[in-house]
Design an enzyme around this catalytic site. Structure first.
Site, mmCIF file in Angstrom:
data_model
loop_
_atom_site.group_PDB
_atom_site.id
_atom_site.type_symbol
_atom_site.label_atom_id
_atom_site.label_comp_id
_atom_site.label_asym_id
_atom_site.label_seq_id
_atom_site.Cartn_x
_atom_site.Cartn_y
_atom_site.Cartn_z
ATOM 1 N N ARG A 22 44.459 35.136 42.950
ATOM 2 C CA ARG A 22 45.112 36.295 42.333
ATOM 3 C C ARG A 22 46.387 36.689 43.069
ATOM 4 O O ARG A 22 47.395 36.991 42.431
ATOM 5 C CB ARG A 22 44.149 37.483 42.259
ATOM 6 C CG ARG A 22 42.991 37.258 41.288
ATOM 7 C CD ARG A 22 42.015 38.399 41.285
ATOM 8 N NE ARG A 22 41.473 38.568 42.631
ATOM 9 C CZ ARG A 22 40.951 39.693 43.097
ATOM 10 N NH1 ARG A 22 40.901 40.774 42.349
ATOM 11 N NH2 ARG A 22 40.472 39.762 44.321
ATOM 12 N N ASN A 40 39.536 38.833 38.467
ATOM 13 C CA ASN A 40 38.381 37.948 38.561
ATOM 14 C C ASN A 40 37.397 38.296 37.461
ATOM 15 O O ASN A 40 37.267 39.464 37.081
ATOM 16 C CB ASN A 40 37.683 38.107 39.915
ATOM 17 C CG ASN A 40 38.435 37.441 41.047
ATOM 18 O OD1 ASN A 40 39.235 36.538 40.836
ATOM 19 N ND2 ASN A 40 38.170 37.880 42.258
#
Length: 94
Positions: A22, A40
Site C-alpha cells: 500500500r 487491504n
C-alpha cells in the site's frame, strides 16, 4: 485533471499484504499524479481505486503487476469505472 480521464478499480491478488504494497502503491500513484485510494482486504488481496490521465492510469496498472520487492502478484482484476474523479489525493484507507 486535464485531458482524457480514466478511473478504475483494481484488485491485486498474491503475496501483497505485509510487504509494503500500500505504501509503495501510494508513492507510485503520487509520482504519476493520480488520485484515489488503496486498502487491504480480508482475503489477503489489495483493492485500489485510481483516477487520472488515461496514460498514467495505464502505467499504474502495469506497475501493480510488479509491486514492491517482496510482493508476488498472481492476478490483477481491473474494472473500468465512469470517470468522476472526486478524489483530491491518493491515500491509504483502512
Amino acid at each position: 485533471m486535464a485531458g482524457p480521464g480514466r478511473e478504475v478499480r483494481a484488485r491485486v491478488y498474491g503475496n501483497v499484504q505485509g510487504v509494503g504494497f500500500r505504501i509503495w502503491a501510494r508513492d507510485e500513484a503520487i509520482s504519476l499524479c493520480l488520485a484515489g485510494w488503496i486498502r487491504n482486504e480480508a482475503d489477503g488481496s489489495v483493492t485500489t481505486r485510481i483516477a487520472g490521465l488515461d496514460e498514467a492510469v495505464s502505467t499504474m496498472i502495469e506497475r501493480l503487476w510488479k509491486g514492491p520487492s517482496g510482493a508476488l502478484v498472481s492476478r490483477v482484476d481491473v474494472e473500468e469505472l465512469a470517470p468522476g474523479n472526486t478524489f483530491a489525493e491518493f491515500r491509504i484507507v483502512a
